[in-house]
Design a protein around this motif. Structure first.
Motif, PDB file in Angstrom:
ATOM      1  N   PRO A 106       2.345  -6.101   3.347  1.00 34.19           N
ATOM      2  CA  PRO A 106       2.711  -7.525   3.400  1.00 34.19           C
ATOM      3  C   PRO A 106       3.460  -7.930   4.668  1.00 34.19           C
ATOM      4  N   SER A 107       4.267  -7.015   5.237  1.00 38.59           N
ATOM      5  CA  SER A 107       5.055  -7.365   6.421  1.00 38.59           C
ATOM      6  C   SER A 107       4.210  -7.535   7.672  1.00 38.59           C
ATOM      7  N   ASP A 139      -0.990 -12.221  -5.235  1.00 34.64           N
ATOM      8  CA  ASP A 139      -0.899 -13.031  -4.015  1.00 34.64           C
ATOM      9  C   ASP A 139      -1.606 -12.365  -2.837  1.00 34.64           C
ATOM     10  N   HIS A 140      -1.602 -11.034  -2.810  1.00 36.90           N
ATOM     11  CA  HIS A 140      -2.323 -10.332  -1.740  1.00 36.90           C
ATOM     12  C   HIS A 140      -3.827 -10.579  -1.856  1.00 36.90           C
ATOM     13  N   GLU A 271       7.486  -0.288  -4.608  1.00 33.51           N
ATOM     14  CA  GLU A 271       7.216  -1.718  -4.709  1.00 33.51           C
ATOM     15  C   GLU A 271       6.294  -2.133  -3.570  1.00 33.51           C
ATOM     16  N   GLU A 273       5.794  -4.815  -1.986  1.00 36.36           N
ATOM     17  CA  GLU A 273       6.407  -5.633  -0.942  1.00 36.36           C
ATOM     18  C   GLU A 273       7.313  -4.817  -0.021  1.00 36.36           C
ATOM     19  N   GLU A 274       7.696  -3.615  -0.448  1.00 34.00           N
ATOM     20  CA  GLU A 274       8.604  -2.794   0.346  1.00 34.00           C
ATOM     21  C   GLU A 274       7.869  -1.787   1.221  1.00 34.00           C
ATOM     22  N   THR A 276       6.302  -0.835   4.334  1.00 34.11           N
ATOM     23  CA  THR A 276       6.287  -1.283   5.724  1.00 34.11           C
ATOM     24  C   THR A 276       5.901  -0.115   6.619  1.00 34.11           C
TER      25      THR A 276
END
Length: 288
Positions: A106-107, A139-140, A271, A273-274, A276
């Motif tokens: 996501p980042s 959402d992805h 997670e 979203e985490e 990276t």
């Protein structure tokens, strides 16, 4: 059947965290048992050993469905095209049945989109038969499909009775995407330590006892009856065979409801979203 008409076995064999030195024998045992779907990933470091097992099996290439995943460090259009070359060479295959993006990143989602565009190119060229994603949340998926030409055939996510991600499963189903369960029997609830284990759950144990089956077999059957693909893993031949012996019984609607009701909402894996590049980036070795 995948959304592009390709047939994929529902029950497969995974090699996540299987050391390279035991991967070949584990995959050989799986193929001898009857598994015809093998799941690996560039980040697992055992693609070469999976390929060796495929060759040792003597099975015709078109009888085994092979899927692997591109790690986030190789996201980007040209980078992902090269990631395919690395994986294909390590596996010893000219064509991969299913190529998946391992995370959504996501980042740096622009890299994710470029990586997926590369998968679309590989599919158009016939170098992969189907493409997909892994650990993509609702959402992805929405963001990807705003620009994608091909809908992913598969979304591989953590699903077991203690964490079923119903929302993601519904988002997949609405788009004709097969949900494929990693850690399908809740192994992650065991080797991560702490808390209760799916294998020790009394409700699962009672259902298993009623059918003369094991807890693992009940959980795998739960996936299959609800239309999911599942990729259990093991390095023990007897367990590999046990996990495949799930086609001679059926769970009742009430039993399926019991299993559905065990969801704790607690994720065992990272997670999404985490994830990276800074925290999870790693170099994927070249195929030499």
């Amino acid at each position: 059947m995948l959304n592009n008409g390709i047939e994929m076995p529902a029950l497969g064999f995974g090699v996540f965290q299987t050391p390279p030195e035991v991967t070949t024998e584990a995959v050989r045992a799986a193929l001898e048992t009857g598994y015809r779907l093998i799941d690996t990933a560039a980040a697992y470091g055992n693609e070469r050993e999976v390929g060796h097992a495929l060759r040792l099996s003597g099975l015709p290439r078109d009888e085994v469905f092979v899927e692997t995943k591109v790690w986030i460090s190789d996201f980007g259009y040209s980078e992902t095209l090269h990631a395919f070359e690395k994986s294909a060479k390590k596996l010893g295959l000219e064509r991969i049945d299913l190529l998946i993006l391992h995370q959504a990143l996501p980042s740096r989602f622009e890299l994710t989109l470029e990586a997926y565009r590369a998968l679309e190119t590989l599919h158009a060229e016939g170098r992969v038969r189907a493409i997909g994603v892994s650990n993509f949340m609702e959402d992805h998926l929405s963001a990807l499909l705003e620009v994608a030409s091909l809908i992913p055939a598969v979304n591989q996510i953590e699903v077991h009775p203690y964490f079923s991600q119903v929302g993601v499963q519904k988002a997949d189903a609405a788009r004709g995407i097969v949900t494929q369960a990693w850690s399908p029997i809740g192994g992650i609830t065991s080797y991560r330590g702490g808390g209760s284990r799916t294998f020790d759950d009394p409700a699962i144990g009672q259902i298993a006892s009623d059918h003369g089956k094991t807890a693992a077999q009940v959980m795998i059957r739960w996936h299959l009856q609800q239309g999911r693909s599942a990729i259990p893993k093991s390095v023990r031949a007897e367990r590999i065979a046990e996990n495949f012996d799930v086609f001679d019984f059926e769970l009742s609607t009430a039993e399926l409801d019991i299993l559905d009701g065990l969801d704790t909402g607690v994720r065992g894996g990272p997670e999404p979203e985490e994830v990276t590049l800074e925290a999870f980036g790693r170099e994927i070795a070249e195929a030499v």
